[in-house]
Design a protein around this motif. Structure first.
Motif, PDB file in Angstrom:
ATOM      1  N   LEU A  57       0.840  -1.208   0.000  1.00  0.00           N
ATOM      2  CA  LEU A  57       0.000   0.000   0.000  1.00  0.00           C
ATOM      3  C   LEU A  57       0.873   1.255   0.000  1.00  0.00           C
ATOM      4  CD1 LEU A  57      -2.910  -0.544   2.591  1.00  0.00           C
ATOM      5  CD2 LEU A  57      -2.940  -0.938   0.141  1.00  0.00           C
ATOM      6  N   MET A  58       1.894   1.223   0.845  1.00  0.00           N
ATOM      7  CA  MET A  58       2.778   2.379   0.995  1.00  0.00           C
ATOM      8  C   MET A  58       3.506   2.668  -0.317  1.00  0.00           C
ATOM      9  SD  MET A  58       5.259   2.773   4.247  1.00  0.00           S
ATOM     10  CE  MET A  58       4.007   2.953   5.489  1.00  0.00           C
ATOM     11  N   ALA A  59       4.019   1.617  -0.941  1.00  0.00           N
ATOM     12  CA  ALA A  59       4.768   1.780  -2.196  1.00  0.00           C
ATOM     13  C   ALA A  59       3.879   2.357  -3.292  1.00  0.00           C
ATOM     14  CB  ALA A  59       5.334   0.431  -2.631  1.00  0.00           C
ATOM     15  N   ARG A  60       2.588   2.054  -3.233  1.00  0.00           N
ATOM     16  CA  ARG A  60       1.664   2.550  -4.258  1.00  0.00           C
ATOM     17  C   ARG A  60       1.045   3.896  -3.893  1.00  0.00           C
ATOM     18  NH1 ARG A  60      -2.716  -0.367  -4.877  1.00  0.00           N
ATOM     19  NH2 ARG A  60      -2.490  -1.897  -3.233  1.00  0.00           N
ATOM     20  N   GLY A  61       1.432   4.448  -2.738  1.00  0.00           N
ATOM     21  CA  GLY A  61       0.937   5.769  -2.334  1.00  0.00           C
ATOM     22  C   GLY A  61      -0.519   5.768  -1.890  1.00  0.00           C
ATOM     23  N   CYS A  62      -0.994   4.632  -1.410  1.00  0.00           N
ATOM     24  CA  CYS A  62      -2.379   4.556  -0.924  1.00  0.00           C
ATOM     25  C   CYS A  62      -2.503   5.312   0.403  1.00  0.00           C
ATOM     26  CB  CYS A  62      -2.783   3.098  -0.681  1.00  0.00           C
ATOM     27  SG  CYS A  62      -2.752   2.086  -2.163  1.00  0.00           S
ATOM     28  N   PRO A  63      -3.648   5.959   0.644  1.00  0.00           N
ATOM     29  CA  PRO A  63      -3.849   6.640   1.930  1.00  0.00           C
ATOM     30  C   PRO A  63      -3.817   5.645   3.089  1.00  0.00           C
ATOM     31  CG  PRO A  63      -5.461   7.389   0.303  1.00  0.00           C
ATOM     32  CD  PRO A  63      -4.773   6.199  -0.291  1.00  0.00           C
ATOM     33  N   GLY A  96      -5.566   2.765  16.494  1.00  0.00           N
ATOM     34  CA  GLY A  96      -6.535   2.731  15.408  1.00  0.00           C
ATOM     35  C   GLY A  96      -5.854   2.940  14.073  1.00  0.00           C
ATOM     36  N   TRP A  97      -6.587   2.673  13.009  1.00  0.00           N
ATOM     37  CA  TRP A  97      -6.009   2.805  11.668  1.00  0.00           C
ATOM     38  C   TRP A  97      -7.107   3.078  10.649  1.00  0.00           C
ATOM     39  CZ3 TRP A  97      -7.740  -1.810  13.461  1.00  0.00           C
ATOM     40  CH2 TRP A  97      -8.526  -2.562  12.577  1.00  0.00           C
ATOM     41  N   ILE A  98      -6.665   3.555   9.497  1.00  0.00           N
ATOM     42  CA  ILE A  98      -7.545   3.613   8.317  1.00  0.00           C
ATOM     43  C   ILE A  98      -6.657   3.458   7.094  1.00  0.00           C
ATOM     44  CG2 ILE A  98      -7.459   6.145   8.035  1.00  0.00           C
ATOM     45  CD1 ILE A  98     -10.540   5.889   7.342  1.00  0.00           C
ATOM     46  N   ASP A  99      -7.121   2.723   6.119  1.00  0.00           N
ATOM     47  CA  ASP A  99      -6.379   2.668   4.858  1.00  0.00           C
ATOM     48  C   ASP A  99      -7.351   2.566   3.697  1.00  0.00           C
ATOM     49  OD1 ASP A  99      -6.964  -0.189   4.632  1.00  0.00           O
ATOM     50  OD2 ASP A  99      -5.307  -0.508   6.030  1.00  0.00           O
ATOM     51  N   ALA A 137      -8.274  10.319   5.632  1.00  0.00           N
ATOM     52  CA  ALA A 137      -8.173   9.387   4.501  1.00  0.00           C
ATOM     53  C   ALA A 137      -8.887   9.944   3.263  1.00  0.00           C
ATOM     54  CB  ALA A 137      -8.754   8.032   4.888  1.00  0.00           C
ATOM     55  N   LEU A 138     -10.046  10.564   3.473  1.00  0.00           N
ATOM     56  CA  LEU A 138     -10.774  11.112   2.312  1.00  0.00           C
ATOM     57  C   LEU A 138     -10.007  12.280   1.699  1.00  0.00           C
ATOM     58  CD1 LEU A 138     -14.524  10.957   3.489  1.00  0.00           C
ATOM     59  CD2 LEU A 138     -13.351   9.450   1.874  1.00  0.00           C
ATOM     60  N   ALA A 139      -9.393  13.098   2.545  1.00  0.00           N
ATOM     61  CA  ALA A 139      -8.599  14.219   2.017  1.00  0.00           C
ATOM     62  C   ALA A 139      -7.421  13.683   1.200  1.00  0.00           C
ATOM     63  CB  ALA A 139      -8.110  15.103   3.161  1.00  0.00           C
ATOM     64  N   ALA A 140      -6.772  12.648   1.706  1.00  0.00           N
ATOM     65  CA  ALA A 140      -5.626  12.066   0.985  1.00  0.00           C
ATOM     66  C   ALA A 140      -6.091  11.413  -0.316  1.00  0.00           C
ATOM     67  CB  ALA A 140      -4.919  11.041   1.870  1.00  0.00           C
ATOM     68  N   ALA A 141      -7.268  10.789  -0.275  1.00  0.00           N
ATOM     69  CA  ALA A 141      -7.800  10.139  -1.482  1.00  0.00           C
ATOM     70  C   ALA A 141      -8.106  11.181  -2.563  1.00  0.00           C
ATOM     71  CB  ALA A 141      -9.062   9.363  -1.128  1.00  0.00           C
ATOM     72  N   LYS A 142      -8.629  12.312  -2.121  1.00  0.00           N
ATOM     73  CA  LYS A 142      -8.945  13.383  -3.076  1.00  0.00           C
ATOM     74  C   LYS A 142      -7.653  13.905  -3.724  1.00  0.00           C
ATOM     75  CE  LYS A 142     -11.628  17.545  -3.544  1.00  0.00           C
ATOM     76  NZ  LYS A 142     -12.346  18.630  -2.910  1.00  0.00           N
ATOM     77  N   LEU A 143      -6.629  14.050  -2.892  1.00  0.00           N
ATOM     78  CA  LEU A 143      -5.344  14.569  -3.396  1.00  0.00           C
ATOM     79  C   LEU A 143      -4.746  13.678  -4.480  1.00  0.00           C
ATOM     80  CD1 LEU A 143      -3.222  15.894  -0.395  1.00  0.00           C
ATOM     81  CD2 LEU A 143      -4.041  17.163  -2.394  1.00  0.00           C
ATOM     82  N   ILE A 144      -4.931  12.370  -4.356  1.00  0.00           N
ATOM     83  CA  ILE A 144      -4.354  11.473  -5.370  1.00  0.00           C
ATOM     84  C   ILE A 144      -5.351  11.195  -6.500  1.00  0.00           C
ATOM     85  CG2 ILE A 144      -2.659  10.411  -3.834  1.00  0.00           C
ATOM     86  CD1 ILE A 144      -4.500   7.936  -3.685  1.00  0.00           C
ATOM     87  N   GLY A 145      -6.483  11.903  -6.462  1.00  0.00           N
ATOM     88  CA  GLY A 145      -7.394  11.867  -7.613  1.00  0.00           C
ATOM     89  C   GLY A 145      -8.402  10.728  -7.636  1.00  0.00           C
ATOM     90  N   LEU A 146      -8.601  10.062  -6.489  1.00  0.00           N
ATOM     91  CA  LEU A 146      -9.614   8.996  -6.482  1.00  0.00           C
ATOM     92  C   LEU A 146     -11.012   9.598  -6.673  1.00  0.00           C
ATOM     93  CD1 LEU A 146      -8.489   6.477  -3.716  1.00  0.00           C
ATOM     94  CD2 LEU A 146      -8.056   6.446  -6.175  1.00  0.00           C
TER      95      LEU A 146
END
Ligand code: COA
Length: 164
Positions: free
Chosen positions: A48-54, A66-69, A105-114
């Motif tokens: 996940l990390m290598a692919r830049g996933c939130p 706690g966690w979220i991915d 997580a949603l902010a990071a997802a938006k940044l990578i264009g999901l």
């Protein structure tokens, strides 16, 4: 001490595994009833990390509580979407941490264009469903009696968040 939400780093992998295992062993909210072996989890996290996933963790004095991915889909035609997973240790629930993790997580997802975030949640998991609905997730379907564990049936609800 205040709980901090921070991007997941390799030094959190061990703590993440313990936290995941504790939530799995409740046998209620997640599909696993124990965490997969540590090495397997670590390989998943590194990928996940290598692919830049939130990926974020909630830390109480450096302990992972706690966690979220969001696992971004790699299939051609599906790379605009990702699958969300999250959890908190019981003592850390019901005080807004889930909302903070989800916002990060949603902010990071938006940044990578999901464009689309998907998840599955057990119908019995009221707090999680409420959290997702409040954040703007919509219901997309329901699988009746998808799990029957210890003779207790539960439905699975599919939900998704769409970035406009
Ligand atoms: C689901 C989970 C991540 C939610 O995080 P949380 O920090 O407990 O939730 P929050 O405190 O941010 O609250 C989110 C909403 O749920 C509500 N809520 C929290 N606990 C609740 C409870 N026990 N019963 C009913 N509603 C509850 C809150 O009031 C809040 O709604 P509001 O915005 O109307 O105030 C957390 O409870 C958890 O880790 N559960 C076990 C693992 C799990 O279910 N993971 C998700 C699998 S899909």
């Amino acid at each position: 001490m205040d709980v901090v939400v921070a991007p997941m780093q390799a030094r959190h992998f061990g703590g993440f595994h313990e936290c995941l295992d504790a939530v799995c062993r409740e046998e209620r909210h997640l599909a696993f009833i124990e965490a997969p072996p540590r090495q397997e989890v670590e390989t998943f996290l590194r990928d996940l990390m290598a692919r830049g996933c939130p990926q974020f963790v909630a830390l109480d004095d450096e302990r992972v509580v706690g966690w979220i991915d969001i696992n971004v889909n790699t299939l051609p035609g599906f790379t605009h979407s990702g699958r969300l997973g999250m959890g908190l240790l019981p003592a850390y629930r019901g005080r807004g941490l889930g909302r903070r993790l989800l916002e990060s997580a949603l902010a990071a997802a938006k940044l990578i264009g999901l464009k689309r975030i998907e998840l599955q949640v057990f119908a019995s998991n009221g707090p999680a469903i409420k959290l997702y609905e409040r954040a703007g997730f919509v219901h997309e379907g329901r699988r009746d009696r998808a799990r029957i564990l210890h003779d207790i049936p539960d439905d699975i609800i599919d939900m998704a968040y769409h970035f406009s």
